[in-house]
Design a protein around this motif. Structure first.
Motif, PDB file in Angstrom:
ATOM      1  N   UNK A 288       0.886  -1.399  -0.078  1.00  0.00           N
ATOM      2  CA  UNK A 288       0.030   0.027   0.154  1.00  0.00           C
ATOM      3  C   UNK A 288       1.057   1.236  -0.014  1.00  0.00           C
ATOM      4  N   UNK A 289       0.773   2.083  -1.086  1.00  0.00           N
ATOM      5  CA  UNK A 289       1.583   3.277  -1.080  1.00  0.00           C
ATOM      6  C   UNK A 289       0.816   4.507  -0.660  1.00  0.00           C
ATOM      7  N   UNK A 290       1.443   5.501  -0.057  1.00  0.00           N
ATOM      8  CA  UNK A 290       0.908   6.812   0.397  1.00  0.00           C
ATOM      9  C   UNK A 290       1.585   7.791  -0.534  1.00  0.00           C
ATOM     10  N   UNK A 291       0.774   7.978  -1.768  1.00  0.00           N
ATOM     11  CA  UNK A 291       1.126   8.901  -2.516  1.00  0.00           C
ATOM     12  C   UNK A 291       0.209  10.165  -2.539  1.00  0.00           C
ATOM     13  N   UNK A 292       0.370  11.107  -1.726  1.00  0.00           N
ATOM     14  CA  UNK A 292      -0.505  12.138  -1.460  1.00  0.00           C
ATOM     15  C   UNK A 292      -0.155  13.761  -2.176  1.00  0.00           C
ATOM     16  N   UNK A 293       1.355  13.895  -2.465  1.00  0.00           N
ATOM     17  CA  UNK A 293       1.617  15.176  -2.837  1.00  0.00           C
ATOM     18  C   UNK A 293       2.594  14.936  -3.947  1.00  0.00           C
ATOM     19  N   UNK A 294       2.819  16.139  -4.645  1.00  0.00           N
ATOM     20  CA  UNK A 294       3.592  16.163  -5.879  1.00  0.00           C
ATOM     21  C   UNK A 294       5.034  15.595  -5.378  1.00  0.00           C
ATOM     22  N   UNK A 295       5.604  16.115  -4.306  1.00  0.00           N
ATOM     23  CA  UNK A 295       6.824  15.600  -3.654  1.00  0.00           C
ATOM     24  C   UNK A 295       6.929  13.990  -3.983  1.00  0.00           C
ATOM     25  N   UNK A 296       5.793  13.306  -3.216  1.00  0.00           N
ATOM     26  CA  UNK A 296       5.545  12.011  -3.114  1.00  0.00           C
ATOM     27  C   UNK A 296       5.682  11.274  -4.376  1.00  0.00           C
ATOM     28  N   UNK A 297       4.991  11.935  -5.406  1.00  0.00           N
ATOM     29  CA  UNK A 297       5.050  11.284  -6.853  1.00  0.00           C
ATOM     30  C   UNK A 297       6.352  11.426  -7.257  1.00  0.00           C
ATOM     31  N   UNK A 298       7.200  12.502  -7.146  1.00  0.00           N
ATOM     32  CA  UNK A 298       8.514  12.560  -7.594  1.00  0.00           C
ATOM     33  C   UNK A 298       9.458  11.631  -7.085  1.00  0.00           C
ATOM     34  N   UNK A 299       9.295  11.475  -5.597  1.00  0.00           N
ATOM     35  CA  UNK A 299      10.062  10.313  -5.007  1.00  0.00           C
ATOM     36  C   UNK A 299       9.841   8.862  -5.720  1.00  0.00           C
TER      37      UNK A 299
END
Length: 403
Positions: free
Chosen positions: A245-256
């Motif tokens: 389960x991934x916690x991709x909440x922000x643009x920074x998360x997506x970039x990482x």
């Protein structure tokens, strides 16, 4: 040994299944003496699995004492009313009709003990449905949860009985608030917690959200949860069949995430912002599925940790208590009951586990409590002979052997 905040308080529970036993479980963990008053046949959860106790009974009834009484008899009611004189709190989730029939309403018990705090967890609190019956799935259906949880298009209940447990927790909060009140009125000492009203309160965020969207858009529309609003936020399967389960909440998360997993989409400037990723949701979701699906669980977690991404494995129940976090001291209580051993999660917040009682056998503490209430040996023998009370017998509620 620490001093528990409710040490010296006596709580009577007349509970079955989950809501009231869960409430008194918490009060017991906070130090209260909980006397579980059961019919001679026992709490329903004592005989749900091969003739023996279910996980519900084991998890939420340890630390309590069992007093088995037949409240349909005059002598049984006499014992109960004498017990009520000694208690600080009564909590039950019997039906309104049963409460009246047995003579254990708030008005009845106030005659025994004017200081008693009386908490009834019931289907509905005040209103047109006050005497109606409601269970956990009824609360889910009536407050919007079930409509939002469909299996193959059919509205379905959630797995765990969360509304029962929330109702029990709300009961605890109200009881503690009343105990803190130096001079509660009779009205304040009578507490009703409705499963329906519990469901309304739990759903308040969503109920407010649909009103907001209706007024802004001119039509009812749900506020989407994270899984439906943010691509890359959810469960994805690895090459070897495990789920992360991934916690991709922000643009920074997506970039990482995209850079850490070396996804081709990492270089796509159009996907840098959440709004555009939402517009291309299917593409983003497919990209994340490919990236996770091309890696073994170990390889995926190594890359995610290196990238600083929040994630966890989606665990089946049988593996949950293997996790190092779960095994950390202070998290689990080891119990032995019926010849079997159990690790039961402890009420959170304390960090220390003090010795306590195992789940009680039916009527295990009947004689002990009768003696405390002033019944001598002869009176106890008469109560037993008349089947107004009962004591534990070895044959009570044991699991049938596996064939």
């Amino acid at each position: 040994m620490s001093h528990k905040p409710l040490a010296g308080r006596r709580v009577i529970e007349m509970g079955t299944m989950i809501a009231a036993p869960f409430a008194t479980h918490i009060l017991s963990q906070l130090g209260a003496e909980v006397i579980k008053v059961e019919p001679l046949t026992g709490d329903t959860t004592r005989a749900l699995v091969r003739g023996g106790p279910s996980g519900t009974f084991i998890a939420y009834n340890h630390g309590k004492k069992s007093l088995a009484i037949d409240l349909t008899t005059a002598d049984g009611r006499l014992v109960f009313h004498k017990l009520a004189e000694t208690a600080d709190v009564v909590i039950h989730n019997l039906s309104p009709a049963a409460t009246k029939k047995l003579g254990i309403t708030a008005e009845d018990l106030a005659k025994d003990n004017p200081d008693l705090i009386y908490c009834h967890v019931r289907g509905y609190s005040a209103g047109p449905m006050h005497d109606g019956l409601a269970t956990n799935p009824v609360a889910e259906a009536a407050t919007g949860v079930m409509d939002d949880h469909r299996i193959d298009g059919r509205p379905s209940r959630l797995g765990p009985s969360y509304h029962d447990q929330f109702a029990g927790a709300y009961a605890v909060i109200r009881v503690l608030a009343t105990l803190m009140n130096p001079a509660p009125t009779p009205e304040e000492k009578y507490i009703e917690i409705g499963l329906y009203e519990t469901g309304l309160h739990i759903a308040s965020r969503d109920l407010a959200g649909v009103q907001l969207k209706t007024q802004l858009l001119g039509r009812p529309e749900k506020e989407a949860g994270g899984e439906f609003a943010m691509p890359g936020y959810g469960a994805y399967q690895t090459q070897d069949g495990r789920w992360i389960y991934l916690l991709i909440l922000t643009d920074a998360h997506w970039r990482k995430l995209s850079q850490g997993l070396q996804m081709p989409e990492a270089d796509d400037a159009q996907l840098a912002g959440l709004r555009e990723r939402k517009k291309q949701r299917e593409r983003v979701e497919a990209a994340v599925r490919r990236a996770i699906g091309s890696l073994s669980y170990e390889a995926a977690t190594e890359k995610l940790e290196s990238a600083g991404i929040g994630f966890t494995e989606v665990l089946p129940l049988e593996r949950v208590l293997e996790a190092p976090q779960a095994r950390h001291p202070g998290k689990l209580r080891t119990l032995e009951f019926g010849g079997l051993k159990f690790d039961v999660p402890e009420f959170p917040g304390d960090g220390a586990i003090e010795p306590g009682l195992a789940p009680p056998h039916l009527g295990q503490h009947t004689l002990e409590i009768l003696e405390q209430l002033g019944f001598d040996d002869g009176a106890c023998a008469n109560l037993l002979e008349e089947s107004a009370v009962s004591v534990h017998a070895d044959k009570d509620h044991v699991w049938a052997p596996r064939k």
